[in-house]
Design a protein around this motif. Structure first.
Motif, PDB file in Angstrom:
ATOM      1  N   PHE A  60       0.850  -1.180   0.000  1.00  0.00           N
ATOM      2  CA  PHE A  60       0.000   0.000   0.000  1.00  0.00           C
ATOM      3  C   PHE A  60       0.887   1.230   0.000  1.00  0.00           C
ATOM      4  O   PHE A  60       2.067   1.157   0.311  1.00  0.00           O
ATOM      5  CB  PHE A  60      -1.020   0.016   1.144  1.00  0.00           C
ATOM      6  CG  PHE A  60      -0.446   0.062   2.525  1.00  0.00           C
ATOM      7  CD1 PHE A  60      -0.092   1.264   3.117  1.00  0.00           C
ATOM      8  CD2 PHE A  60      -0.294  -1.099   3.262  1.00  0.00           C
ATOM      9  CE1 PHE A  60       0.415   1.312   4.400  1.00  0.00           C
ATOM     10  CE2 PHE A  60       0.199  -1.059   4.548  1.00  0.00           C
ATOM     11  CZ  PHE A  60       0.562   0.145   5.113  1.00  0.00           C
ATOM     12  N   THR A  61       0.307   2.331  -0.404  1.00  0.00           N
ATOM     13  CA  THR A  61       1.058   3.572  -0.541  1.00  0.00           C
ATOM     14  C   THR A  61       0.382   4.663   0.270  1.00  0.00           C
ATOM     15  O   THR A  61      -0.843   4.750   0.289  1.00  0.00           O
ATOM     16  CB  THR A  61       1.112   3.988  -2.028  1.00  0.00           C
ATOM     17  OG1 THR A  61       1.734   2.935  -2.772  1.00  0.00           O
ATOM     18  CG2 THR A  61       1.894   5.272  -2.221  1.00  0.00           C
ATOM     19  N   ILE A  62       1.191   5.483   0.920  1.00  0.00           N
ATOM     20  CA  ILE A  62       0.696   6.636   1.669  1.00  0.00           C
ATOM     21  C   ILE A  62       1.086   7.879   0.869  1.00  0.00           C
ATOM     22  O   ILE A  62       2.258   8.074   0.566  1.00  0.00           O
ATOM     23  CB  ILE A  62       1.314   6.693   3.080  1.00  0.00           C
ATOM     24  CG1 ILE A  62       1.081   5.377   3.822  1.00  0.00           C
ATOM     25  CG2 ILE A  62       0.753   7.882   3.855  1.00  0.00           C
ATOM     26  CD1 ILE A  62       1.923   5.219   5.076  1.00  0.00           C
ATOM     27  N   VAL A  63       0.100   8.694   0.530  1.00  0.00           N
ATOM     28  CA  VAL A  63       0.339   9.868  -0.302  1.00  0.00           C
ATOM     29  C   VAL A  63      -0.002  11.136   0.480  1.00  0.00           C
ATOM     30  O   VAL A  63      -1.097  11.274   1.019  1.00  0.00           O
ATOM     31  CB  VAL A  63      -0.500   9.814  -1.599  1.00  0.00           C
ATOM     32  CG1 VAL A  63      -0.259  11.057  -2.445  1.00  0.00           C
ATOM     33  CG2 VAL A  63      -0.190   8.559  -2.390  1.00  0.00           C
ATOM     34  N   PHE A  71       5.387  19.084   3.331  1.00  0.00           N
ATOM     35  CA  PHE A  71       5.883  17.699   3.306  1.00  0.00           C
ATOM     36  C   PHE A  71       7.287  17.621   3.891  1.00  0.00           C
ATOM     37  O   PHE A  71       7.590  16.747   4.700  1.00  0.00           O
ATOM     38  CB  PHE A  71       5.873  17.178   1.862  1.00  0.00           C
ATOM     39  CG  PHE A  71       6.470  15.814   1.698  1.00  0.00           C
ATOM     40  CD1 PHE A  71       5.723  14.677   1.948  1.00  0.00           C
ATOM     41  CD2 PHE A  71       7.788  15.660   1.259  1.00  0.00           C
ATOM     42  CE1 PHE A  71       6.261  13.410   1.790  1.00  0.00           C
ATOM     43  CE2 PHE A  71       8.336  14.396   1.092  1.00  0.00           C
ATOM     44  CZ  PHE A  71       7.573  13.272   1.357  1.00  0.00           C
ATOM     45  N   ASN A  72       8.158  18.548   3.499  1.00  0.00           N
ATOM     46  CA  ASN A  72       9.532  18.534   3.993  1.00  0.00           C
ATOM     47  C   ASN A  72       9.610  18.799   5.493  1.00  0.00           C
ATOM     48  O   ASN A  72      10.501  18.289   6.163  1.00  0.00           O
ATOM     49  CB  ASN A  72      10.383  19.554   3.238  1.00  0.00           C
ATOM     50  CG  ASN A  72      10.650  19.125   1.812  1.00  0.00           C
ATOM     51  OD1 ASN A  72      10.529  17.954   1.458  1.00  0.00           O
ATOM     52  ND2 ASN A  72      10.998  20.088   0.971  1.00  0.00           N
ATOM     53  N   GLN A  73       8.677  19.602   6.018  1.00  0.00           N
ATOM     54  CA  GLN A  73       8.678  19.902   7.449  1.00  0.00           C
ATOM     55  C   GLN A  73       8.405  18.648   8.279  1.00  0.00           C
ATOM     56  O   GLN A  73       9.157  18.337   9.186  1.00  0.00           O
ATOM     57  CB  GLN A  73       7.654  20.989   7.778  1.00  0.00           C
ATOM     58  CG  GLN A  73       8.104  22.372   7.431  1.00  0.00           C
ATOM     59  CD  GLN A  73       9.351  22.769   8.198  1.00  0.00           C
ATOM     60  OE1 GLN A  73       9.386  22.708   9.422  1.00  0.00           O
ATOM     61  NE2 GLN A  73      10.392  23.155   7.479  1.00  0.00           N
ATOM     62  N   THR A  74       7.324  17.975   7.991  1.00  0.00           N
ATOM     63  CA  THR A  74       6.993  16.739   8.707  1.00  0.00           C
ATOM     64  C   THR A  74       5.964  15.970   7.897  1.00  0.00           C
ATOM     65  O   THR A  74       5.109  16.565   7.237  1.00  0.00           O
ATOM     66  CB  THR A  74       6.485  17.015  10.140  1.00  0.00           C
ATOM     67  OG1 THR A  74       6.356  15.793  10.846  1.00  0.00           O
ATOM     68  CG2 THR A  74       5.175  17.758  10.148  1.00  0.00           C
ATOM     69  N   ILE A  76       4.159  11.640   7.438  1.00  0.00           N
ATOM     70  CA  ILE A  76       4.090  10.253   7.877  1.00  0.00           C
ATOM     71  C   ILE A  76       5.289   9.522   7.281  1.00  0.00           C
ATOM     72  O   ILE A  76       5.595   9.676   6.092  1.00  0.00           O
ATOM     73  CB  ILE A  76       2.767   9.596   7.429  1.00  0.00           C
ATOM     74  CG1 ILE A  76       1.579  10.274   8.120  1.00  0.00           C
ATOM     75  CG2 ILE A  76       2.784   8.100   7.687  1.00  0.00           C
ATOM     76  CD1 ILE A  76       0.221   9.804   7.648  1.00  0.00           C
ATOM     77  N   THR A  77       5.988   8.768   8.095  1.00  0.00           N
ATOM     78  CA  THR A  77       7.163   8.038   7.627  1.00  0.00           C
ATOM     79  C   THR A  77       6.787   7.150   6.440  1.00  0.00           C
ATOM     80  O   THR A  77       5.842   6.373   6.509  1.00  0.00           O
ATOM     81  CB  THR A  77       7.756   7.186   8.760  1.00  0.00           C
ATOM     82  OG1 THR A  77       8.113   8.052   9.836  1.00  0.00           O
ATOM     83  CG2 THR A  77       8.981   6.417   8.306  1.00  0.00           C
ATOM     84  N   GLY A  78       7.534   7.316   5.368  1.00  0.00           N
ATOM     85  CA  GLY A  78       7.306   6.510   4.174  1.00  0.00           C
ATOM     86  C   GLY A  78       6.335   7.107   3.174  1.00  0.00           C
ATOM     87  O   GLY A  78       6.147   6.553   2.091  1.00  0.00           O
ATOM     88  N   ALA A  79       5.714   8.231   3.515  1.00  0.00           N
ATOM     89  CA  ALA A  79       4.758   8.853   2.587  1.00  0.00           C
ATOM     90  C   ALA A  79       5.493   9.435   1.389  1.00  0.00           C
ATOM     91  O   ALA A  79       6.659   9.807   1.481  1.00  0.00           O
ATOM     92  CB  ALA A  79       3.970   9.957   3.294  1.00  0.00           C
ATOM     93  N   VAL A  80       4.790   9.496   0.267  1.00  0.00           N
ATOM     94  CA  VAL A  80       5.331  10.151  -0.919  1.00  0.00           C
ATOM     95  C   VAL A  80       4.598  11.472  -1.113  1.00  0.00           C
ATOM     96  O   VAL A  80       3.412  11.571  -0.822  1.00  0.00           O
ATOM     97  CB  VAL A  80       5.222   9.270  -2.185  1.00  0.00           C
ATOM     98  CG1 VAL A  80       6.082   8.042  -2.070  1.00  0.00           C
ATOM     99  CG2 VAL A  80       3.795   8.891  -2.476  1.00  0.00           C
ATOM    100  N   SER A  81       5.326  12.456  -1.604  1.00  0.00           N
ATOM    101  CA  SER A  81       4.743  13.774  -1.831  1.00  0.00           C
ATOM    102  C   SER A  81       4.248  13.873  -3.258  1.00  0.00           C
ATOM    103  O   SER A  81       5.017  13.703  -4.205  1.00  0.00           O
ATOM    104  CB  SER A  81       5.791  14.856  -1.584  1.00  0.00           C
ATOM    105  OG  SER A  81       5.272  16.128  -1.918  1.00  0.00           O
ATOM    106  N   VAL A  82       2.956  14.123  -3.397  1.00  0.00           N
ATOM    107  CA  VAL A  82       2.365  14.356  -4.708  1.00  0.00           C
ATOM    108  C   VAL A  82       1.359  15.490  -4.536  1.00  0.00           C
ATOM    109  O   VAL A  82       0.224  15.261  -4.134  1.00  0.00           O
ATOM    110  CB  VAL A  82       1.648  13.106  -5.265  1.00  0.00           C
ATOM    111  CG1 VAL A  82       1.177  13.371  -6.679  1.00  0.00           C
ATOM    112  CG2 VAL A  82       2.537  11.876  -5.210  1.00  0.00           C
TER     113      VAL A  82
END
Length: 179
Positions: A60-63, A71-74, A76-82
């Motif tokens: 599964f993916t966390i977006v 996103f850069n500030q904080t 969820i571990t492993g999330a991708v920024s889109v």
């Protein structure tokens, strides 16, 4: 010879049907003795995602659909920024339509909008993390980024860990040079 094959075929088919029926009945009769992580829901509380991660469930993916600075500030571990502006194009190019995808943003409304866009594009397993990053932090989910969370016992902050490791190494080098 053909008649025997036909007879054996139907006997085998009936036996398999009987076995499948017995298995189904046994499953219904027994209590659920094997705990399982929560299944994907269109609106998932943060603790459902945390439970799946703790189970070590793959695929599964966390977006994170917030802007890159947030996103850069904080995150969820492993999330991708889109960012939401590029979301559909990115998803279509990088995700399988049946992959479980968890989305969070600046607000529940923003993540709901992104989830709807994704569903309309043909993705069937999409969940919005209710409460977003604050809810994730509230359930003790790990985060990463440059912002300190203040809850080091349950949080992972990679940048802080690297800084602390560098300080320890520098302190060790200065101790060695004095000896």
């Amino acid at each position: 010879m053909l008649n025997i094959q036909v007879i054996l075929y139907f006997i085998g088919k009936n036996i398999m049907a009987d076995i499948q029926e017995v298995i189904k009945n046994v499953k219904q009769a027994l209590p659920n003795i094997t705990p399982t992580p929560p299944s994907l829901k269109s609106e998932s509380p943060a603790y459902d995602l945390k439970a799946r991660l703790e189970w070590g469930e793959p695929a599964f993916t966390i977006v994170d659909i917030r802007d890159r600075a947030a996103f850069n500030q904080t995150r969820i571990t492993g999330a991708v920024s889109v960012p939401i502006e590029q979301f559909i194009e990115f998803a279509q190019a990088n995700f399988e339509p049946t992959r479980d995808i968890y989305i969070y943003g600046e607000s529940d409304e923003q993540s709901l909008q992104a989830a709807q866009l994704l569903r309309n594009a043909g993705f069937s397993c999409v969940a919005q993390i209710m409460g977003g990053l604050p809810a994730w932090c509230e359930v003790g989910g790990s985060t990463e980024g440059v912002q300190e969370t203040g809850q080091q016992s349950t949080k992972i902050n990679v940048v802080s860990q690297l800084k602390n490791e560098q300080k320890l190494q520098d302190a060790g080098k200065s101790q060695q040079s004095k000896v």
